[in-house]
Write a protein that holds these residues in place. Structure first.
Motif, short mmCIF file in Angstrom:
data_model
loop_
_atom_site.label_atom_id
_atom_site.label_comp_id
_atom_site.label_asym_id
_atom_site.label_seq_id
_atom_site.Cartn_x
_atom_site.Cartn_y
_atom_site.Cartn_z
N TYR A 250 -2.86 -48.43 -67.54
CA TYR A 250 -3.97 -47.62 -67.19
C TYR A 250 -3.03 -45.63 -66.32
O TYR A 250 -2.33 -46.02 -65.59
CB TYR A 250 -4.96 -48.11 -66.43
CG TYR A 250 -5.26 -49.13 -67.12
CD1 TYR A 250 -6.01 -49.30 -68.32
CD2 TYR A 250 -4.27 -50.49 -66.92
CE1 TYR A 250 -5.96 -50.50 -69.02
CE2 TYR A 250 -5.50 -51.55 -66.96
CZ TYR A 250 -6.35 -51.74 -68.20
OH TYR A 250 -6.22 -53.05 -69.09
N TRP B 298 -12.17 -50.78 -65.37
CA TRP B 298 -11.55 -50.91 -64.46
C TRP B 298 -12.33 -52.53 -63.46
O TRP B 298 -11.24 -52.71 -62.80
CB TRP B 298 -12.27 -50.29 -63.57
CG TRP B 298 -13.90 -50.21 -63.29
CD1 TRP B 298 -14.98 -49.81 -64.01
CD2 TRP B 298 -14.54 -50.88 -61.34
NE1 TRP B 298 -16.06 -49.91 -62.81
CE2 TRP B 298 -15.32 -50.75 -62.13
CE3 TRP B 298 -13.80 -50.75 -60.61
CZ2 TRP B 298 -16.64 -50.79 -61.23
CZ3 TRP B 298 -14.59 -51.44 -60.09
CH2 TRP B 298 -16.19 -51.65 -59.78
N TRP C 202 -5.89 -40.15 -70.23
CA TRP C 202 -6.84 -40.47 -68.52
C TRP C 202 -7.43 -42.10 -69.31
O TRP C 202 -8.08 -41.38 -69.96
CB TRP C 202 -7.67 -39.42 -67.71
CG TRP C 202 -7.18 -38.16 -67.03
CD1 TRP C 202 -7.74 -36.69 -67.17
CD2 TRP C 202 -5.83 -37.98 -66.47
NE1 TRP C 202 -6.80 -36.06 -67.09
CE2 TRP C 202 -5.93 -36.63 -66.34
CE3 TRP C 202 -4.84 -38.34 -66.17
CZ2 TRP C 202 -4.87 -36.66 -65.90
CZ3 TRP C 202 -3.74 -39.03 -65.29
CH2 TRP C 202 -3.44 -37.19 -65.43
N SER C 203 -7.76 -42.63 -68.30
CA SER C 203 -7.93 -44.19 -68.25
C SER C 203 -9.58 -44.18 -67.51
O SER C 203 -10.73 -43.98 -68.48
CB SER C 203 -7.08 -45.51 -67.62
OG SER C 203 -6.27 -45.20 -68.31
N TRP C 204 -9.49 -43.11 -66.56
CA TRP C 204 -10.88 -42.74 -65.82
C TRP C 204 -10.54 -41.81 -64.73
O TRP C 204 -9.18 -41.63 -65.07
CB TRP C 204 -11.10 -43.71 -65.55
CG TRP C 204 -11.35 -44.46 -64.15
CD1 TRP C 204 -11.46 -43.96 -62.93
CD2 TRP C 204 -10.61 -45.68 -64.61
NE1 TRP C 204 -10.69 -45.36 -62.07
CE2 TRP C 204 -10.36 -46.02 -63.10
CE3 TRP C 204 -10.00 -46.57 -65.44
CZ2 TRP C 204 -9.56 -47.10 -63.00
CZ3 TRP C 204 -9.00 -47.78 -65.81
CH2 TRP C 204 -9.14 -48.10 -63.91
N MET D 238 -10.09 -42.15 -73.30
CA MET D 238 -10.12 -44.11 -73.09
C MET D 238 -12.14 -43.56 -73.30
O MET D 238 -12.34 -43.26 -71.88
CB MET D 238 -10.05 -44.93 -72.01
CG MET D 238 -10.25 -45.91 -72.59
SD MET D 238 -9.47 -47.37 -71.44
CE MET D 238 -8.20 -47.53 -72.02
#
Length: 428
Positions: free
Chosen positions: A110, A10, A133-135, A1
């Motif tokens: 997430y 977020w 990973w979303s972040w 992402m």
């Protein structure tokens, strides 16, 4: 992402709808405070077979579960397939074969990875693996913020940062020791005038006030004659003692100035301490846990240090009398360590040992060695030896040498309010 700094997902995130993946090592305070911030629904722990990491992971899981009700803690390392954290190919295989299937079973919207802990090799593999990973998140050494990292056009990019939650001092200790408990505080601390009296003691000792020094005494008179030098004498081995002024300080009657001090102490604990012009009732040596005896013997300095710290640090970040024991010591105090005051604030943990004076035969270097021996049972800490006016005055001519000795052991020496606050808030 891909995350856009101008429209960061977020910021709208429902944190309970998150799978939070943490690499675990021996020191996991940053990861714990990150979990307090994120409050994830699922916590997935990446733990190598290294025995210290395994023990730390068990403690971490317990503390997180207590701190975040409803969190589901998942341990892929306990499925039977292990990794050692140093072999890149083996770890990459573990990520594909063990971690990814576990992640894909979780319904959270997430998927976030905290790469602060673990080895550098593990962080590198987690950054480059295709795990959706979303972040990613990372806490740098010495910083009190969590960095958010995303991918833009195939490259890593800083997205934003956010302040961390602050763990309680007791939870910090629980992350690093198997057995942690906080002993009950001296009931004298609850008296509304006790802090005032503690400050009054400090001021009088600082100015060498002769009346107070006479009441504290030495091997021939006063409180020290009974509680310190008379500790093994049968005549003082009673729960409560009744002594004449002559027996206590060698006078027919207490002076007006002495009565002022004695009445102040009686106010703190009328049931254990009573004074008249020529007679004194006080705790003997059969009840060494008597609150007033403990307070006059040194707890007053701990209470004053606590009050001073509270002028710059919220009280919830300061705990008194936290004891820890290492693994497998369930039935004795062997290896037990206690901190007079434990502070955790703005990413730093401090252990403070308060000393009013020393018992006969003990040297201040013994106190330094004892504090240094705590090592890392409370995690990575700042150690502070806080000495009262009497002890400082006895070492006045060697104070600089004493500071150097402490520094060599990784200890800060504090001897007043300013130096105490400076030691604990040293980078403020």
């Amino acid at each position: 992402m891909v995350l856009d700094a101008e429209n960061s997902i977020w910021q709208q995130l429902s944190l309970s709808d998150m799978t939070y993946v943490c690499s675990i090592s021996e020191y996991n305070l940053p990861e714990f405070e990150s979990c307090l911030k994120r409050k994830p629904k699922y916590l997935v722990m990446i733990v190598s077979r290294f025995h210290k990491a395994q023990a730390a992971a068990d403690r971490f899981a317990r503390v997180v579960a207590d701190a975040i009700p409803g969190v589901q803690v998942i341990r892929p390392d306990q499925t039977g397939r292990e990794f050692d954290g140093t072999d890149l190919a083996d770890f990459q295989s573990w990520l594909r074969e063990v971690l990814l299937p576990q992640l894909e079973q979780l319904p959270a919207s997430y998927r976030v990875c905290n790469i602060t802990g673990g080895t550098k090799m593990m962080a590198m593999a987690l950054l480059t693996a295709n795990l959706g990973w979303s972040w990613l998140e990372y806490k740098a050494e010495g910083a009190n913020a969590l960095q958010l990292i995303g991918f833009r056009n195939g490259n890593l990019a800083g997205i934003n940062s956010t302040d961390l939650e602050v763990a309680s001092p007791v939870d910090v200790a629980r992350l690093y020791s198997e057995h942690v408990h906080q002993t009950s505080e001296n009931m004298i601390f609850m008296h509304p005038k006790s802090v005032y009296q503690a400050q009054k003691l400090w001021d009088a000792l600082q100015s060498h006030e002769p009346t107070l020094l006479g009441l504290f005494g030495d091997e021939n008179k006063g409180l020290e004659k009974i509680w310190m030098y008379g500790a093994s004498q049968d005549q003082f081995n009673q729960k409560q003692l009744s002594m004449s002024a002559s027996e206590f300080v060698g006078q027919e009657q207490f002076s007006t100035e002495q009565m002022q001090w004695l009445e102040l102490w009686s106010e703190l604990s009328p049931s254990s301490f009573k004074a008249s012009n020529d007679q004194l009732i006080l705790p003997g040596n059969k009840d060494r846990r008597d609150p007033l005896r403990r307070w006059l013997s040194g707890d007053w300095l701990e209470q004053l240090a606590h009050a001073w710290l509270c002028t710059s640090i919220p009280a919830k970040h300061i705990c008194m009398n936290v004891r820890v024991r290492p693994e497998n010591e369930n039935n004795s105090s062997l290896g037990e360590r206690e901190s007079d005051i434990l502070v955790h604030f703005k990413g730093r943990t401090s252990i403070i040992e308060a000393k009013t004076d020393l018992p006969p035969g003990q040297k201040i270097t013994d106190s330094i060695r004892q504090l240094a021996s705590i090592t890392e049972r409370f995690g990575r800490t700042t150690k502070v030896l806080f000495i009262g006016p009497q002890l400082k005055q006895k070492h006045e001519d060697k104070l600089e040498e004493l500071k150097l000795r402490c520094r060599a052991e990784g200890i800060f020496l504090a001897f007043d309010k300013d130096s105490l606050l400076q030691a604990v808030l040293k980078s403020e």
